[in-house]
Write a protein that holds these residues in place. Structure first.
Motif, PDB file in Angstrom:
ATOM      1  N   ASN A  41      -1.080  10.446   7.985  1.00 30.56           N
ATOM      2  CA  ASN A  41      -0.066  11.273   7.314  1.00 30.56           C
ATOM      3  C   ASN A  41       0.866  11.917   8.331  1.00 30.56           C
ATOM      4  OD1 ASN A  41      -0.895  10.733   4.740  1.00 30.56           O
ATOM      5  ND2 ASN A  41      -1.658  12.793   4.289  1.00 30.56           N
ATOM      6  N   GLY A  42       2.138  12.029   7.956  1.00 30.75           N
ATOM      7  CA  GLY A  42       3.111  12.732   8.788  1.00 30.75           C
ATOM      8  C   GLY A  42       3.974  11.834   9.649  1.00 30.75           C
ATOM      9  N   MET A  43       3.712  10.541   9.634  1.00 36.75           N
ATOM     10  CA  MET A  43       4.507   9.633  10.476  1.00 36.75           C
ATOM     11  C   MET A  43       5.814   9.271   9.763  1.00 36.75           C
ATOM     12  SD  MET A  43       2.166   6.887  12.451  1.00 36.75           S
ATOM     13  CE  MET A  43       1.981   5.881  11.002  1.00 36.75           C
ATOM     14  N   VAL A  44       6.893   9.924  10.173  1.00 36.44           N
ATOM     15  CA  VAL A  44       8.161   9.661   9.502  1.00 36.44           C
ATOM     16  C   VAL A  44       9.261   9.244  10.477  1.00 36.44           C
ATOM     17  CG1 VAL A  44       7.724  11.138   7.513  1.00 36.44           C
ATOM     18  CG2 VAL A  44       8.673  12.134   9.577  1.00 36.44           C
ATOM     19  N   CYS A  45       8.963   9.270  11.768  1.00 38.35           N
ATOM     20  CA  CYS A  45      10.028   9.034  12.743  1.00 38.35           C
ATOM     21  C   CYS A  45       9.436   8.371  13.984  1.00 38.35           C
ATOM     22  CB  CYS A  45      10.647  10.388  13.089  1.00 38.35           C
ATOM     23  SG  CYS A  45      11.363  10.567  14.706  1.00 38.35           S
ATOM     24  N   TYR A  71      -0.739  14.449  14.202  1.00 40.65           N
ATOM     25  CA  TYR A  71      -0.764  13.815  12.874  1.00 40.65           C
ATOM     26  C   TYR A  71      -2.160  13.919  12.250  1.00 40.65           C
ATOM     27  CZ  TYR A  71       3.700  12.182  14.486  1.00 40.65           C
ATOM     28  OH  TYR A  71       4.982  12.161  14.953  1.00 40.65           O
ATOM     29  N   LEU A 119       5.517   2.504  10.249  1.00 40.65           N
ATOM     30  CA  LEU A 119       6.000   3.739   9.629  1.00 40.65           C
ATOM     31  C   LEU A 119       6.066   3.636   8.117  1.00 40.65           C
ATOM     32  CD1 LEU A 119       8.947   4.692  12.027  1.00 40.65           C
ATOM     33  CD2 LEU A 119       6.668   5.684  11.973  1.00 40.65           C
ATOM     34  N   SER A 171       5.903  12.669   4.547  1.00 42.46           N
ATOM     35  CA  SER A 171       6.775  13.740   5.048  1.00 42.46           C
ATOM     36  C   SER A 171       6.075  14.532   6.153  1.00 42.46           C
ATOM     37  CB  SER A 171       7.135  14.694   3.902  1.00 42.46           C
ATOM     38  OG  SER A 171       5.966  15.353   3.441  1.00 42.46           O
ATOM     39  N   ASN A 217       1.516  17.858   7.461  1.00 39.69           N
ATOM     40  CA  ASN A 217       1.718  16.414   7.407  1.00 39.69           C
ATOM     41  C   ASN A 217       1.463  15.914   5.992  1.00 39.69           C
ATOM     42  OD1 ASN A 217       2.332  15.759  10.168  1.00 39.69           O
ATOM     43  ND2 ASN A 217       0.188  16.203  10.664  1.00 39.69           N
ATOM     44  N   GLY A 218       2.497  15.440   5.337  1.00 38.67           N
ATOM     45  CA  GLY A 218       2.347  14.859   4.001  1.00 38.67           C
ATOM     46  C   GLY A 218       2.202  13.358   4.123  1.00 38.67           C
ATOM     47  N   ALA A 260       6.602   9.605  16.610  1.00 38.85           N
ATOM     48  CA  ALA A 260       5.314   8.906  16.542  1.00 38.85           C
ATOM     49  C   ALA A 260       4.975   8.160  17.834  1.00 38.85           C
ATOM     50  CB  ALA A 260       5.308   7.930  15.365  1.00 38.85           C
ATOM     51  N   LYS A 271       2.428   3.677   6.903  1.00 34.74           N
ATOM     52  CA  LYS A 271       1.696   4.802   7.512  1.00 34.74           C
ATOM     53  C   LYS A 271       0.399   4.331   8.163  1.00 34.74           C
ATOM     54  CE  LYS A 271       4.953   6.911   5.447  1.00 34.74           C
ATOM     55  NZ  LYS A 271       6.222   6.962   6.195  1.00 34.74           N
TER      56      LYS A 271
END
Lengths: 218, 126
Positions: free
Chosen positions: B42-46, B99, B70, A94, A90-91, B50, B73
């Protein structure tokens, strides 16, 4: 032309094996959820449902019907599936994932009688941001005297960022090939719609066949 | 001699003090009710992916509302009136949804306040 096709095949396979793959709808939902997925086109109809007892594992059942490009060969597979999230990164903006997807079940076909036990282990990987997506999958479909190994790669971009409650449109191109059934490479540009409740791909491939994918988490 | 202003002044003072105290206490209650946990994730892109965060946090007994942003974040959880948020449980649920929580704090804001705050800072679509 033959060189070009070979190069494309190599690229698809190499990409599927080594490239970054995506979380845009990984093959399982969150812990405690059930997820269903469908992928439908004239030569490929697939559906499955799985349940995630942990944040890294899911078990399920699926069915897949395949047909060769010349419409002469058919395969029907029922499988028990196991999905494992091998690695997630987890970025800040990204996410990248590496998945194992395995299946086993009876396969039947119109060129042999009865059924055979088919094993289908595979890996999939993905990388995505809110604007960019790439993924790849390599899956073996093997039974006695049968090899239908499969490779696919997807890449695309979103048209714009959205809020959590809004639907986000994406443009995605998928390239895929299955050994022994389709000697050509299927290329499908798709419109992807992502909402917090659903996930849909709509496209038309390079031989003008329609394609619909969907995912839904309960 | 009877001084009416003196006679009235004490009850008036008491009344005023009571009103002030009452309104202050009301404000304090409102502020306490509007407390939220705000996590940077971190990691929430969609949104589709999510949704697990929202569903898992919504199922916590003290949760009144959940907000996911989103772009920033951010995940925020507002507590039900009279209930306190368990930050460890919130961190656990977000992690179990897949996440990483990089920051978790308590803020004296409601989810609606946080929505309004992020909405005013929303960048133009590009």
């Amino acid at each position: 032309m033959e060189f070009f096709n070979s190069l494309l095949r190599w690229l698809v396979t190499a990409f599927a094996m080594t490239a970054v793959f995506s979380a845009h709808a990984g093959p399982m939902g969150f812990k405690g959820s059930a997820m269903t997925m469908g992928d439908f086109s004239p030569n490929w109809q697939e559906g499955w449902v799985n349940y995630a007892p942990s944040s890294r594992d899911a078990v399920g059942v699926g069915a897949l019907a395949m047909r060769s490009d010349d419409k002469r060969l058919t395969r029907k597979l029922s499988e028990l599936t196991y999905t494992r999230l091998l690695k997630r990164v987890n970025g800040e903006h990204s996410q990248a994932n590496l998945w194992f997807v395995g299946g086993v079940g009876p396969v039947s076909g119109n060129d042999f009688s009865g059924s055979k036990t088919l094993w289908a282990p595979g890996i999939s990987a993905d990388y995505e941001t809110t604007r960019v997506y790439v993924s790849g999958t390599l899956r073996l479909y093997r039974a006695s005297g049968m090899n239908h190994d499969f490779a696919s790669a997807r890449a695309g971009f979103s048209f714009y960022e959205v809020d959590y409650e809004e639907t986000q449109p994406w443009f995605i191109v998928e390239v895929r090939r299955m050994r022994g059934l389709s000697e050509g490479i299927e290329i499908t540009p798709m419109l992807r719609l992502i909402n917090k409740r659903y996930f849909v791909d709509l496209g038309v491939n390079n031989v003008k066949q329609g394609r619909v994918n969907f995912m839904y988490i309960f | 001699m009877f001084n009416i202003s003196k006679t009235l002044s004490s009850p008036l003072k008491i009344l005023c003090a009571a009103v002030v105290l009452s309104s202050t206490s009301g404000l304090m209650t409102a502020a306490a009710a509007a407390e939220s946990a705000k996590a940077t994730v971190n990691g929430m892109v969609c949104a589709f992916c999510a949704q697990g965060i929202e569903k898992r946090l919504s199922s916590l007994p003290a949760t009144k509302a959940v907000f996911v942003d989103l772009r920033k974040k951010i995940v925020a959880v507002e507590a039900r009136e009279g209930q306190s948020l368990d930050l460890a449980a919130i961190r656990h649920e977000i992690t179990e949804a897949g996440y990483d929580v990089v920051k978790l704090e308590t803020v004296a804001m409601s989810v609606e306040d946080l929505k309004a705050q992020t909405a005013t800072k929303k960048p133009v679509r590009k």
